[in-house]
Design a protein around this motif. Structure first.
Motif, PDB file in Angstrom:
ATOM      1  N   LYS A   1     -46.232 -46.028  -1.171  1.00 23.31           N
ATOM      2  CA  LYS A   1     -44.839 -46.259  -0.806  1.00 23.31           C
ATOM      3  C   LYS A   1     -44.353 -45.028  -0.053  1.00 23.31           C
ATOM      4  N   CYS A   2     -43.435 -45.232   0.858  1.00 25.90           N
ATOM      5  CA  CYS A   2     -42.911 -44.127   1.665  1.00 25.90           C
ATOM      6  C   CYS A   2     -42.399 -42.984   0.792  1.00 25.90           C
ATOM      7  N   ALA A   3     -41.743 -43.354  -0.333  1.00 29.40           N
ATOM      8  CA  ALA A   3     -41.144 -42.355  -1.216  1.00 29.40           C
ATOM      9  C   ALA A   3     -42.166 -41.454  -1.903  1.00 29.40           C
ATOM     10  N   SER A   4     -43.454 -41.795  -1.829  1.00 32.21           N
ATOM     11  CA  SER A   4     -44.439 -40.921  -2.457  1.00 32.21           C
ATOM     12  C   SER A   4     -44.587 -39.609  -1.671  1.00 32.21           C
ATOM     13  N   CYS A   5     -44.292 -39.617  -0.391  1.00 33.59           N
ATOM     14  CA  CYS A   5     -44.341 -38.395   0.423  1.00 33.59           C
ATOM     15  C   CYS A   5     -42.947 -37.973   0.894  1.00 33.59           C
ATOM     16  N   HIS A   6     -42.161 -38.962   1.318  1.00 32.90           N
ATOM     17  CA  HIS A   6     -40.814 -38.692   1.830  1.00 32.90           C
ATOM     18  C   HIS A   6     -39.831 -38.744   0.670  1.00 32.90           C
ATOM     19  N   LYS A   7     -39.369 -37.586   0.254  1.00 34.36           N
ATOM     20  CA  LYS A   7     -38.424 -37.496  -0.859  1.00 34.36           C
ATOM     21  C   LYS A   7     -37.010 -37.677  -0.323  1.00 34.36           C
ATOM     22  N   GLU A   8     -36.039 -37.763  -1.243  1.00 37.93           N
ATOM     23  CA  GLU A   8     -34.655 -37.987  -0.813  1.00 37.93           C
ATOM     24  C   GLU A   8     -34.231 -36.939   0.217  1.00 37.93           C
ATOM     25  N   GLN A   9     -34.556 -35.698  -0.048  1.00 36.05           N
ATOM     26  CA  GLN A   9     -34.268 -34.619   0.896  1.00 36.05           C
ATOM     27  C   GLN A   9     -35.572 -34.205   1.569  1.00 36.05           C
ATOM     28  N   GLY A  10     -35.532 -33.937   2.858  1.00 37.11           N
ATOM     29  CA  GLY A  10     -36.722 -33.511   3.577  1.00 37.11           C
ATOM     30  C   GLY A  10     -37.267 -32.202   3.034  1.00 37.11           C
ATOM     31  N   GLN A  11     -38.563 -31.994   3.223  1.00 37.24           N
ATOM     32  CA  GLN A  11     -39.212 -30.776   2.749  1.00 37.24           C
ATOM     33  C   GLN A  11     -40.120 -30.269   3.858  1.00 37.24           C
ATOM     34  N   GLY A  12     -39.733 -29.161   4.467  1.00 36.43           N
ATOM     35  CA  GLY A  12     -40.540 -28.613   5.558  1.00 36.43           C
ATOM     36  C   GLY A  12     -40.584 -29.581   6.731  1.00 36.43           C
ATOM     37  N   LYS A  13     -41.793 -29.957   7.150  1.00 33.27           N
ATOM     38  CA  LYS A  13     -41.950 -30.862   8.284  1.00 33.27           C
ATOM     39  C   LYS A  13     -41.871 -32.333   7.876  1.00 33.27           C
ATOM     40  N   VAL A  14     -41.780 -32.602   6.565  1.00 30.31           N
ATOM     41  CA  VAL A  14     -41.724 -33.983   6.079  1.00 30.31           C
ATOM     42  C   VAL A  14     -40.265 -34.432   6.065  1.00 30.31           C
ATOM     43  N   LEU A  15     -39.989 -35.494   6.813  1.00 27.62           N
ATOM     44  CA  LEU A  15     -38.631 -36.019   6.867  1.00 27.62           C
ATOM     45  C   LEU A  15     -38.178 -36.520   5.511  1.00 27.62           C
ATOM     46  N   GLY A  16     -36.864 -36.469   5.290  1.00 27.68           N
ATOM     47  CA  GLY A  16     -36.300 -37.098   4.105  1.00 27.68           C
ATOM     48  C   GLY A  16     -36.531 -38.601   4.192  1.00 27.68           C
ATOM     49  N   LEU A  17     -36.452 -39.282   3.067  1.00 30.76           N
ATOM     50  CA  LEU A  17     -36.784 -40.701   3.010  1.00 30.76           C
ATOM     51  C   LEU A  17     -35.913 -41.549   3.936  1.00 30.76           C
ATOM     52  N   MET A  18     -34.608 -41.381   3.864  1.00 33.31           N
ATOM     53  CA  MET A  18     -33.730 -42.174   4.720  1.00 33.31           C
ATOM     54  C   MET A  18     -34.014 -41.889   6.198  1.00 33.31           C
ATOM     55  N   GLN A  19     -34.202 -40.635   6.543  1.00 30.66           N
ATOM     56  CA  GLN A  19     -34.490 -40.281   7.930  1.00 30.66           C
ATOM     57  C   GLN A  19     -35.815 -40.877   8.385  1.00 30.66           C
ATOM     58  N   ALA A  20     -36.799 -40.900   7.499  1.00 26.39           N
ATOM     59  CA  ALA A  20     -38.108 -41.465   7.853  1.00 26.39           C
ATOM     60  C   ALA A  20     -37.983 -42.963   8.145  1.00 26.39           C
ATOM     61  N   TYR A  21     -37.259 -43.692   7.295  1.00 24.03           N
ATOM     62  CA  TYR A  21     -37.050 -45.118   7.542  1.00 24.03           C
ATOM     63  C   TYR A  21     -36.303 -45.337   8.853  1.00 24.03           C
ATOM     64  N   HIS A  22     -35.207 -44.619   9.022  1.00 23.52           N
ATOM     65  CA  HIS A  22     -34.403 -44.806  10.230  1.00 23.52           C
ATOM     66  C   HIS A  22     -35.203 -44.469  11.487  1.00 23.52           C
ATOM     67  N   LYS A  23     -35.933 -43.371  11.455  1.00 30.18           N
ATOM     68  CA  LYS A  23     -36.714 -42.978  12.633  1.00 30.18           C
ATOM     69  C   LYS A  23     -37.771 -44.034  12.954  1.00 30.18           C
ATOM     70  N   SER A  24     -38.505 -44.438  11.960  1.00 26.74           N
ATOM     71  CA  SER A  24     -39.580 -45.408  12.185  1.00 26.74           C
ATOM     72  C   SER A  24     -39.035 -46.737  12.693  1.00 26.74           C
ATOM     73  N   CYS A  25     -38.089 -47.300  11.970  1.00 26.86           N
ATOM     74  CA  CYS A  25     -37.582 -48.635  12.314  1.00 26.86           C
ATOM     75  C   CYS A  25     -36.743 -48.624  13.594  1.00 26.86           C
ATOM     76  N   MET A  26     -35.773 -47.739  13.624  1.00 22.79           N
ATOM     77  CA  MET A  26     -34.853 -47.737  14.767  1.00 22.79           C
ATOM     78  C   MET A  26     -35.541 -47.302  16.052  1.00 22.79           C
ATOM     79  N   ASP A  27     -36.426 -46.316  15.984  1.00 28.07           N
ATOM     80  CA  ASP A  27     -37.133 -45.884  17.196  1.00 28.07           C
ATOM     81  C   ASP A  27     -37.976 -47.023  17.759  1.00 28.07           C
ATOM     82  N   CYS A  28     -38.650 -47.768  16.887  1.00 27.35           N
ATOM     83  CA  CYS A  28     -39.466 -48.895  17.342  1.00 27.35           C
ATOM     84  C   CYS A  28     -38.583 -49.951  18.005  1.00 27.35           C
ATOM     85  N   HIS A  29     -37.483 -50.296  17.346  1.00 21.67           N
ATOM     86  CA  HIS A  29     -36.573 -51.308  17.903  1.00 21.67           C
ATOM     87  C   HIS A  29     -35.981 -50.843  19.239  1.00 21.67           C
TER      88      HIS A  29
END
Length: 125
Positions: free
Chosen positions: A74-102
Motif C-alpha cells: 500500500k502507498c502508506a507503507s512508504c509514504h507517511k502522512e508527512q513527507g520524509q526526506g525525498k519521500v513525498l507525504g502520502l497525500m502529495q504522492a496520491y495527488h502527484k501520481s493521479c493528477m499529473d497523469c490526468h
C-alpha cells in the motif's frame, strides 16, 4: 533451446501478471487515516485503469518488483502522512501520481478524469 525456455518463461510470467490484474479489485477506496481529515475518501476504478486503460502496474506501484506470488505494498507503507526526506507525504504522492497523469492526458487531448476540482474525486457521501 535456450530461446524457447526464455520465451516460455516470459509467456507464463505475462499470463500470471495478466490474471493477477484481472482478478484485482474492481474499485479500491483510498481512505487513509489522516490526523486532520478534510476530504472524503476517493474511489479508484482499479480494474478500469489497469485493464481498460492499460496503465502498467509500476506506474502507481513504482517499488513493486512484480515477482510471482508477491503483492504490491500500500502507498502508506512508504509514504507517511508527512513527507520524509525525498519521500513525498502520502497525500502529495496520491495527488502527484493521479493528477499529473490526468493532466498529461488532457495536454495530449485524450479523455481523462478530474484534474483540478477536489470534489470531482472526493465526492460527498
Amino acid at each position: 533451446m535456450k530461446k524457447a525456455v526464455i520465451w516460455g518463461v516470459a509467456v507464463l510470467l505475462g499470463t500470471f501478471i495478466g490474471v493477477a490484474i484481472a482478478q484485482g479489485p474492481d474499485v479500491v477506496v483510498i481512505n487513509n487515516k489522516y490526523t486532520a481529515k478534510k476530504k472524503e475518501p476517493v474511489p479508484l476504478t482499479h480494474k478500469k485503469h489497469a485493464v481498460d486503460y492499460k496503465i502498467g502496474c509500476k506506474e502507481c506501484h513504482h517499488e513493486w518488483d512484480q515477482k510471482p506470488g508477491t503483492q504490491p505494498k500500500k502507498c502508506a507503507s512508504c509514504h507517511k502522512e508527512q513527507g520524509q526526506g525525498k519521500v513525498l507525504g502520502l497525500m502529495q504522492a496520491y495527488h502527484k501520481s493521479c493528477m499529473d497523469c490526468h493532466k498529461d492526458l488532457q495536454k495530449q487531448g485524450k479523455p481523462t478524469g478530474p484534474t483540478t476540482k477536489c470534489n470531482d474525486c472526493h465526492k460527498k457521501s
